[in-house]
Design a protein around this motif. Structure first.
Motif, short mmCIF file in Angstrom:
data_model
loop_
_atom_site.label_atom_id
_atom_site.label_comp_id
_atom_site.label_asym_id
_atom_site.label_seq_id
_atom_site.Cartn_x
_atom_site.Cartn_y
_atom_site.Cartn_z
N MET A 1 46.91 39.81 47.91
CA MET A 1 47.29 41.29 48.24
C MET A 1 47.66 41.37 49.70
O MET A 1 48.58 41.99 50.04
CB MET A 1 46.17 42.32 47.90
CG MET A 1 46.12 42.61 46.33
SD MET A 1 44.50 43.17 46.07
CE MET A 1 44.90 45.08 46.61
N SER A 2 46.98 40.91 50.52
CA SER A 2 47.03 40.94 51.99
C SER A 2 47.96 39.89 52.62
O SER A 2 48.50 40.05 53.69
CB SER A 2 45.65 40.94 52.65
OG SER A 2 45.21 39.74 52.82
N GLY A 3 48.50 38.92 51.78
CA GLY A 3 49.12 37.71 52.37
C GLY A 3 48.45 36.96 53.42
O GLY A 3 49.05 36.26 54.06
N TRP A 4 47.12 36.99 53.24
CA TRP A 4 46.27 36.39 54.19
C TRP A 4 46.56 34.71 54.08
O TRP A 4 46.89 34.29 53.15
CB TRP A 4 44.78 36.16 53.65
CG TRP A 4 43.78 35.69 54.49
CD1 TRP A 4 43.29 34.37 54.50
CD2 TRP A 4 42.53 36.34 55.39
NE1 TRP A 4 42.39 34.38 55.61
CE2 TRP A 4 42.11 35.34 55.93
CE3 TRP A 4 42.39 37.65 55.76
CZ2 TRP A 4 40.82 35.60 56.75
CZ3 TRP A 4 41.61 37.96 56.65
CH2 TRP A 4 40.75 36.88 57.15
N ALA B 1 43.87 48.22 54.44
CA ALA B 1 42.85 47.89 53.98
C ALA B 1 43.09 47.44 52.59
O ALA B 1 44.06 48.12 51.79
CB ALA B 1 41.62 48.74 53.78
N TRP B 2 42.72 46.46 51.88
CA TRP B 2 42.86 45.80 50.68
C TRP B 2 41.70 45.67 50.12
O TRP B 2 40.65 45.05 50.62
CB TRP B 2 43.68 44.52 50.64
CG TRP B 2 45.15 44.54 51.10
CD1 TRP B 2 46.21 44.88 50.54
CD2 TRP B 2 45.49 44.40 52.61
NE1 TRP B 2 47.38 44.90 51.52
CE2 TRP B 2 46.70 44.71 52.72
CE3 TRP B 2 44.86 44.43 53.71
CZ2 TRP B 2 47.71 44.49 53.85
CZ3 TRP B 2 45.39 44.34 55.18
CH2 TRP B 2 46.79 44.38 55.06
N MET B 3 41.40 45.87 48.74
CA MET B 3 40.08 45.99 48.30
C MET B 3 40.38 45.55 46.75
O MET B 3 41.36 45.91 45.95
CB MET B 3 39.47 47.21 47.88
CG MET B 3 39.12 48.04 49.33
SD MET B 3 38.39 49.46 48.96
CE MET B 3 36.66 49.27 48.73
N ALA B 4 39.59 44.64 46.25
CA ALA B 4 39.43 43.93 44.93
C ALA B 4 38.09 44.21 44.35
O ALA B 4 37.14 43.64 45.13
CB ALA B 4 40.01 42.66 44.77
N ALA B 5 38.12 44.56 43.27
CA ALA B 5 36.64 44.75 42.46
C ALA B 5 36.75 44.28 41.21
O ALA B 5 37.70 44.58 40.61
CB ALA B 5 36.23 46.24 42.54
N ASP B 6 35.66 43.82 40.68
CA ASP B 6 35.41 43.54 39.19
C ASP B 6 34.18 44.07 38.55
O ASP B 6 33.31 43.66 38.64
CB ASP B 6 35.28 42.02 38.84
CG ASP B 6 35.31 41.55 37.62
OD1 ASP B 6 35.35 42.42 36.66
OD2 ASP B 6 35.62 40.35 37.25
#
Ligand code: FES
Ligand code: FES
Lengths: 152, 746
Positions: B592-595, B634-639
């Motif tokens: 998502m952030s292109g890190w 901010a980019w967040m990912a959760a499961d």
């Protein structure tokens, strides 16, 4: 001596000392509880109403100083007949706990009346006095833009 | 719509009428149903403790505190899904305090055993059985991000059983086999198209026993799995939602209170001036504080502030410095817990590079938008209380005791809450309202805390010190020896709830430190408790994770840096062999952030925290604006395993992030002369619109079990921010709030 004020188009005679803030006149004397108490010191915006269309912190306006017609969230629209800005709030599912939202909506409505096409900076400047502990800011921004017809 | 006023206080009248003869299918897990607390009136039928049907339609009971987290909407959706209700017809109420509404997931969390992510299916089942204890203890609690875990199967089964009872009634009426009937939009439909609305079948349906049901596959869901319009949204956008502060019974009086700023005794007071002030009806000597009952809240506040009070000393050290000395001294005691000790954390592996760091986090206030308040009305017939609270059965009993009446004579209205964050899991504000109202029997009295009172009478997120030691070799972590010191929140809170605190290690104190899904060969985590520190502390959104997340994930960044590794790669490599869902959320924020790419003049930090069963990864981008730091994105990912309502989950993750960022940036409660120094938002501020980063959220559903969502967004906020500032400036900040060392753009 009772003080007369007009709220949402209705005239009221209020029998309270003239230094009582408008917030507490609305909430405790007129039972208009949509306007909220958050801080009492102009630091959160939960108590925002409009006087002659201008957004004000009702916790800072003594009853004796109310200089014009007051509009509260109840006067903006009702569940059966939402104002356009309230509809935008519902469409974007803005509220979490919702406690700050009356103030947010009253502030945003005043912003749009003055600046019908607000930029992000305009939104930041107008809305930064309104605290939201639930962090609904992104959806507030989106709802303001939608109400302004600026949806991307 | 069934009104809360029509609902019985505690017990169901067994066999009272032809309706609802104890059909409590809500007790689907356990052998004996808890009594149905709903006492229907008129044409109402309560098919079970969660479903009431009257001539107008179906009302669902969602006995979980609505603090903004959307729990009532999703709880209702679980029932409505299997009942085949049309969403626009769904109405929901909180219902009375009752045993039937116990939380089956709360106790499961405290089971001994491995970290949640490493539990087997059998251990999850054991967790469900431990929920029975929740029932026995009448634990009707909203907290620990447990509502969906608790309700996920139970409420779908309850809805399905109600549906089958309605079908059985229709089958009897039409003289058909129930198997040929279907349900749709609140009606049973026969093969010839005949529609029998539930409203017409309810009374007959109550005569049928619920039978075993099969739950529908997620692929068949019509309501769950999508972003539904929240049931409370229109009210909250029109000022018509009634929070407890909006309670307005006829004849209501308004009270303001002042309790000891040092949380101790009151030696005496002089209220002469207050007595003559406008609107004042009564000065109340509470023994340990004073209250004024008046005709208006503001007049009550003016008068109570005019009272001169002589307060006794505090039962804890008087200054922040002395309090932290006591916390630091806990490291010299035996550890309270060593919940993880794999490999050999004592011995530095040969050739490995040692890394050490110490972190400090301040006390924090909850600062819910709605200041604490409750209304009590004592009459000969009993006690009526309006309170926005997370633990209704406990509140009912504590209020009964304070009023000197039996719990049976208490009617408790649990209202929507203007924020909770853990603060409304306490009993104090409800009990205080009852104590004030005792001074004016037969009159409803609302006791509202001023913001100053709310902030200085909190049960704070405890201050904590983390001491970390680790070792890196060949670009990865080979050893992690983590320890944290602070007071025991769990012991204090349990003592307030139940009058005793069980022994054994305080798991909550080390959550987020011992149970992180990283495969580090030598991994030890120890908790140290300052046993005598009496500073009032309580549960604060994500509890121990709120400080351990910062300690752990800041340190992991320091280790990555020492190892010369990319901080995101470093984490993925450690997470992958331990628990795949943790690696996946990290990969999601990478994408998502292109890190690792980033715009010129910015810094980026990553953190991943596993809490309440849910892994959440977060990347934060900060920018330098003429010497000030702006949090740009901010980019967040959760499961959470199952995304029951992605719209609400997104709200909770972003909201949890804001709550964590606010604390990390400026949040700090300090003590002087035994009293809290911060009194209102000007000295305890939070993130505002102009500081809000753009947030993107992604929800994954790869793990097997459904997990919590209300709290897990908070822990990664502070470490991701501090790590981003390190990336930008090269300065490592090990103390919060960051505003001590960094200027944030406004
Ligand atoms: S209550 Fe008026 S600004 Fe907070
Ligand atoms: S929605 Fe809860 S404070 Fe704004």
């Amino acid at each position: 001596m009772p003080t007369s004020i007009t709220v949402n188009g209705t005239a009221h005679e209020v029998d309270l000392p003239s230094e009582v803030p408008l917030l507490w006149v609305l909430r405790d004397a007129l039972n208009l509880t949509g306007t909220k108490y958050g801080c009492g010191v102009a630091a959160c915006g939960a108590c925002t109403v409009q006087i002659d269309g201008e957004a004000v912190r009702s916790c800072q306006v003594p009853l004796g100083d109310v200089w014009g017609d007051v509009t509260t969230i109840e006067g903006l629209g009702t569940p059966e007949s939402l104002a356009a800005i309230q509809q935008a709030w519902v469409d974007h599912q803005v509220a979490q706990c919702g406690y700050c939202q009356s103030g947010q909506i009253m502030q945003a409505a005043a912003l749009l009346a003055e600046t019908p096409q607000p930029s992000d900076d305009d939104i930041d400047a107008a809305m930064s006095g309104n605290l939201c502990r639930c962090g609904t800011y992104p959806r507030i921004r989106a709802a303001i833009k939608a109400a302004a017809g600026m949806e991307s | 719509m069934a009104s809360i006023g029509k609902i019985a206080r505690r017990t169901f009248l067994v066999g009272a009428a032809a309706v609802a003869g104890g059909v409590a299918v809500g007790a689907w897990y356990v052998s004996r149903p808890a009594p149905n607390p709903l006492r229907p009136e008129g044409d109402e039928t309560a098919l079970n403790p969660f479903v009431i049907i009257d001539g107008e339609g179906v009302t669902l009971v969602a006995p979980r505190a609505e603090m903004g987290q959307g729990t009532q909407t999703t709880w209702a959706a679980l029932l409505a899904e299997e009942m085949d209700l049309a969403w626009e017809d769904v109405r929901v109420i909180h219902g009375p305090p009752a045993k039937a509404y116990y939380n089956s997931a709360m106790m499961a969390e405290s089971l001994p055993g491995p970290a949640g992510y490493a539990r087997s299916a059998l251990q999850h089942k054991l967790g469900e059985m431990a929920g029975v204890i929740g029932k026995v203890m009448e634990m009707q609690v909203t907290g620990g991000s447990t509502a969906m875990k608790d309700g996920y199967e139970r409420m779908r089964a309850t809805g399905a059983a109600a549906r089958e009872m309605l079908k059985a009634a229709a089958a009897a009426r039409l003289d058909l086999d129930a198997g040929v009937l279907t349900t749709e939009a609140g009606a049973v439909v026969a093969p010839d198209g005949t529609r029998l609305p539930y409203t017409e079948l309810a009374a007959e349906a109550a005569g049928f026993e619920p039978r075993d049901v099969l739950l529908r596959e997620p692929s068949e869901w019509k309501l769950l799995g999508r972003a539904l319009p929240r049931l409370d949204m229109v009210a909250k956008c029109t000022g018509t939602e009634t929070y407890s502060i909006d309670t307005r019974p006829e004849g209501l009086r308004y009270a303001a209170v002042r309790m000891s700023p040092r949380r101790g005794a009151m030696r005496g007071f002089d209220a002469e001036e207050a007595e003559g002030m406008p609107g004042v009806e009564k000065i109340v000597d509470l023994g340990d504080g004073v209250a004024v009952i008046a005709t208006n809240t503001w007049l009550a506040q003016q008068a109570v502030n005019a009272i001169e009070v002589d307060w006794g000393p505090a039962a804890y050290p008087e200054t922040t410095g002395a309090i932290f000395d006591e916390i630091e001294a806990a490291f010299d005691l035996d550890p309270d817990s060593t919940l993880r000790d794999t490999g050999d954390a004592e011995t530095l592996p040969e050739g490995a590079q040692e890394v050490t760091a110490e972190y400090r986090l301040p006390f924090l206030a909850h600062a819910t938008m709605e200041p604490l308040n409750a209304t009590a009305w004592i009459t000969a017939g009993g006690l009526e209380v309006w309170s926005g609270n997370q633990i209704p059965t406990f509140v009912r009993d504590a209020c009964a005791e304070a009023a000197g009446v039996s719990a049976d004579s208490v009617t408790l209205h649990t209202t929507p809450m203007g924020g909770g964050f853990g603060r409304r899991g306490e009993l104090d504000f409800s009990v205080l309202a009852v104590r004030v109202a005792r001074a004016l029997p037969n009159v409803p009295v609302m006791t509202t805390w001023s913001r100053e009172e709310d902030m200085t009478q909190d049960f704070y997120r405890p201050g904590a010190i983390g001491r970390m030691r680790g070792a890196v070799q060949d670009g990865t972590a080979v050893l992690l020896d983590a320890s944290v010191a602070g007071p025991s929140t769990a012991r204090q809170a349990l003592n307030r709830w139940t009058g005793f605190a069980p022994g054994g290690p305080d798991k909550v104190h080390v959550e987020g430190l011992w149970n992180q899904p990283y495969a580090i060969p030598s991994y030890r985590a120890r908790g140290y408790i300052a046993p005598d520190l009496q500073v009032p502390v309580g549960f604060w959104r994500s509890v121990g994770n709120s400080y351990n997340g910062f300690i752990f994930e800041s340190f992991l960044d320091e280790m990555a840096n020492a190892a010369g590794a990319d901080p995101l790669d470093f984490r993925v490599q450690l997470a992958e062999p331990e628990w795949d869902p943790a690696a996946r959320v990290l990969e999601a924020v990478r994408e998502m952030s292109g890190w690792p790419d980033k715009p010129e003049g910015t810094g980026r930090g990553v953190a991943m925290c596993y809490s309440f069963g849910t892994p959440v990864a977060c990347v934060i981008e900060v920018a330098d604006e003429e010497g000030e730091i702006r949090i740009a994105r901010a980019w967040m990912a959760a499961d959470p395993g199952v995304a029951l309502d992605p719209g609400i989950i997104e709200q909770q993750l972003a909201g949890g992030l804001v709550y964590g960022l606010s604390a990390a940036m400026t949040g700090e409660i300090t003590f002087a002369d035994g009293a809290v120094e911060q009194r209102n938002f000007p000295d305890y501020d939070a993130l505002r619109m102009g500081q809000m980063p753009r947030v993107e959220v992604r929800i994954l559903e790869r793990q097997t079990h459904i997990s919590g969502i209300g709290e897990p967004g908070t822990p990664p906020a502070a470490p991701a921010l501090a790590n981003a500032i390190f990336d930008l400036t090269g300065e490592r900040h090990r103390e919060l709030p960051l505003s001590r060392a960094v200027r944030f753009a406004t």
